[in-house]
Write a protein that holds these residues in place. Structure first.
Motif, PDB file in Angstrom:
ATOM      1  N   ALA A 257      28.041  30.117  57.232  1.00  0.00           N
ATOM      2  CA  ALA A 257      28.709  31.371  56.321  1.00  0.00           C
ATOM      3  C   ALA A 257      27.178  31.072  54.772  1.00  0.00           C
ATOM      4  N   GLN A 258      27.648  30.144  54.284  1.00  0.00           N
ATOM      5  CA  GLN A 258      26.817  29.518  53.369  1.00  0.00           C
ATOM      6  C   GLN A 258      25.767  29.133  53.881  1.00  0.00           C
ATOM      7  N   ALA A 259      25.319  28.034  54.412  1.00  0.00           N
ATOM      8  CA  ALA A 259      24.424  27.963  55.133  1.00  0.00           C
ATOM      9  C   ALA A 259      23.705  28.832  55.388  1.00  0.00           C
ATOM     10  N   VAL A 260      23.660  30.738  56.074  1.00  0.00           N
ATOM     11  CA  VAL A 260      22.797  30.836  56.043  1.00  0.00           C
ATOM     12  C   VAL A 260      22.477  31.725  55.117  1.00  0.00           C
ATOM     13  N   GLY A 261      23.487  31.567  54.170  1.00  0.00           N
ATOM     14  CA  GLY A 261      23.188  32.315  52.339  1.00  0.00           C
ATOM     15  C   GLY A 261      22.250  31.318  51.646  1.00  0.00           C
ATOM     16  N   GLU A 262      22.522  29.719  52.191  1.00  0.00           N
ATOM     17  CA  GLU A 262      21.032  28.704  50.972  1.00  0.00           C
ATOM     18  C   GLU A 262      19.828  29.306  52.164  1.00  0.00           C
ATOM     19  N   PHE A 263      20.099  29.810  53.177  1.00  0.00           N
ATOM     20  CA  PHE A 263      18.631  29.545  53.977  1.00  0.00           C
ATOM     21  C   PHE A 263      18.274  30.825  53.446  1.00  0.00           C
TER      22      PHE A 263
END
Length: 557
Positions: free
Chosen positions: A173-179
């Motif tokens: 979820a954090q990776a999706v937010g950063e992307f």
């Protein structure tokens, strides 16, 4: 006459776990197919070994070492002719939090310690216990593992560094937010290419190695376009010599080692069983399979590798490619060793997004939709076991999920087992009675119950309710001849039934208890008062005559 030679305890048992000439029966005819199958499996295994090493957090090199060392040792010592061993996705799920907590070096002593546990399980002949693992539980944690593997790949798939130590779902979820905040469209394009090649190539032709084509294709596009993406990096150009890993963490790894050992044993035995159904070679030996996997894990840890298991996907490829003997799995390990020795520089230039795409497709293929539908449509209990195990695998950890799933499955099995038990009113033939008055007493005041099925603790409440519901009865005869199982709680409950009936002025007689039932009833103390009063009978006719006498003497209620 001389005495026979002494046989060392455990000698024959240990010899049955070791290799023999029968392992290579028919090799003179099958070696071309074994050689071709081994090369085919190596092509499939290479990107997976790299990907699982990277996904675990230890790097690509230990993944390759594991595939080579554990693959070779398990091929020689394992119990299946076509099993292929190496790093797997399920083991990755277990290792990721351990690596995050203790560092990458934790996998080496962990592999050794888990291997020792698995060898001990083989010596104790525990391999056949696999038959007691419920199918919905296996499918549930397989589904959960697939979800976790997919979530673990999201950071690399989007070109975002994942936070160490967090759960796979939160990291995804954090990776999706950063992307979303800073998109890296080139990485996303490479991911789509990797997924399309991995999933689509076998649809064009079954012989096309989709994962290898994806890795090669993404690497060529990255190199030719000069894209700035994360790559595997430098790899050693040789295999490390065996050495004793750092044992300082051993006291802290006992619990983790048991988890890894359990998973290594379970996945390897499941994989071997799948292989038995896909090939007509000699069936696998579960205890020898445990022995081979245990030694393979020890060797992997000593040589700088990760814990390993039998790999269902690679084993299936091996069987479908026509492998007949364990030479095929050995060839697979030798081909991977040659790649390590001769092409480590090229392998180090593979983009991580390519491996992420391969593992995303692998996670998708782990879930067989028709199998999941079959489990969910079978019974409500099986569906609940599947769902609980899958959710717990994703939300908690694998060993907790298996523990919860097993506990629930046992409870459901006991409930189903208990439903086969019953206390059935039974008519008594008055053949042995002398006059009409005795027959009338029998009909009006004596009731016989035939206890069917298992009188275990799960059935106790049902039995108690049935027996204490009797009314206008002076004597109850309990016929135990049809009781198939009796445990301490069932015996104690029988004593409570006797006490409650006698408090209501009803005499209880027991007939036809087996020797084992009598032993349990005597040990618990249930039969003590009945034996003292002479109320335990071997023949029904004796019990009936005794019952009529009590019915005549008992005051009306």
């Amino acid at each position: 006459m001389s005495a026979p030679p002494a046989v060392r305890p455990g000698g024959p048992a240990l010899r049955s776990l070791l290799p023999g000439r029968a392992d290579y029966a028919g090799l003179a005819r099958s070696w071309p197919r074994d050689l071709a199958a081994g090369v085919t499996v190596a092509v499939v295994a290479l990107p997976l070994a790299l990907a699982f090493g990277v996904a675990t957090g230890v790097g690509a090199a230990p993944g390759l070492v594991t595939a080579v060392v554990a693959g070779a040792v398990a091929a020689v010592l394992g119990g299946s002719s076509v099993q292929v061993s190496g790093p797997t996705g399920a083991m990755t799920v277990v290792l990721v939090p351990l690596v995050a907590a203790h560092g990458p070096d934790v996998v080496y002593p962990l592999a050794v310690l888990a291997g020792i546990v698995v060898v001990a399980a083989a010596l104790l002949r525990l391999g056949r216990l696999l038959a007691y693992v419920p199918w919905p539980l296996v499918e549930g944690f397989t589904f959960g593992i697939a979800v976790v593997i997919a979530a673990q790949q999201v950071p690399h798939a989007l070109g975002v560094g994942g936070p160490a130590g967090e759960s796979a779902l939160s990291a995804a979820a954090q990776a999706v937010g950063e992307f979303a905040a800073a998109p890296h469209w080139a990485v996303l394009g490479l991911l789509v290419l990797a997924v399309l090649l991995t999933a689509g190539a076998p649809r064009v032709h079954r012989a096309l190695p989709g994962s290898l084509l994806a890795v090669v294709g993404v690497t060529l596009v990255t190199e030719s376009a000069g894209l700035d993406v994360a790559v595997i990096g430098a790899l050693p150009d040789g295999l490390p010599l065996p050495s004793l890993p750092d044992l300082a963490l051993l006291p802290d790894l006992a619990g983790a080692a048991l988890v890894v050992a359990f998973l290594a044993a379970l996945e390897s035995l499941l994989s071997a069983r799948v292989a038995d159904g896909m090939s007509d070679v000699r069936r696998s030996d579960p205890d020898r399979e445990l022995f081979g996997q245990g030694v393979a894990n020890i060797a992997s840890g000593l040589c700088g590798g990760m814990p390993a298991t039998g790999a269902i996907a690679r084993t299936a490829v091996n069987a479908r490619a026509g492998a007949r003997t364990r030479v095929a799995a050995l060839v697979h390990a030798l081909v991977l060793a040659a790649i390590v020795l001769g092409a480590s520089g090229l392998v180090g230039r593979i983009p991580l997004v390519a491996l992420a795409g391969v593992l995303l497709v692998t996670a998708y293929r782990m879930v067989e939709r028709h199998t999941v539908r079959a489990v969910l449509r079978s019974t409500r209990g099986d569906a609940v076991v599947f769902a609980l195990t899958a959710v717990a695998t994703v939300a908690l950890d694998l060993v907790t999920a298996v523990g919860l799933g097993m506990a629930l499955a046992v409870v459901i099995a006991l409930v189903r087992f208990a439903r086969t038990a019953g206390a059935v009113p039974e008519a008594i033939e008055p053949r042995e009675l002398d006059d009409d008055e005795e027959r009338e007493l029998l009909d009006r005041h004596v009731l016989a119950y035939r206890l069917d099925g298992p009188l275990i603790f799960a059935a106790a409440a049902h039995f108690l309710a049935a027996c204490t519901a009797t009314a206008d009865v002076r004597v109850v005869i309990l016929r135990l001849g049809s009781v198939t199982a009796l445990d301490a709680t069932g015996a104690r409950t029988l004593g409570e039934v006797v006490a409650q009936l006698e408090e209501r002025g009803i005499t209880v007689l027991v007939k036809c208890a087996s020797g084992e039932h009598l032993r349990v009833l005597g040990a618990v103390g249930t039969l003590g008062p009945l034996l003292d009063r002479g109320h335990v009978f071997a023949e029904l006719a004796d019990a009936v005559r005794h019952a009529v006498g009590h019915a005549a003497a008992a005051p009306a209620r």
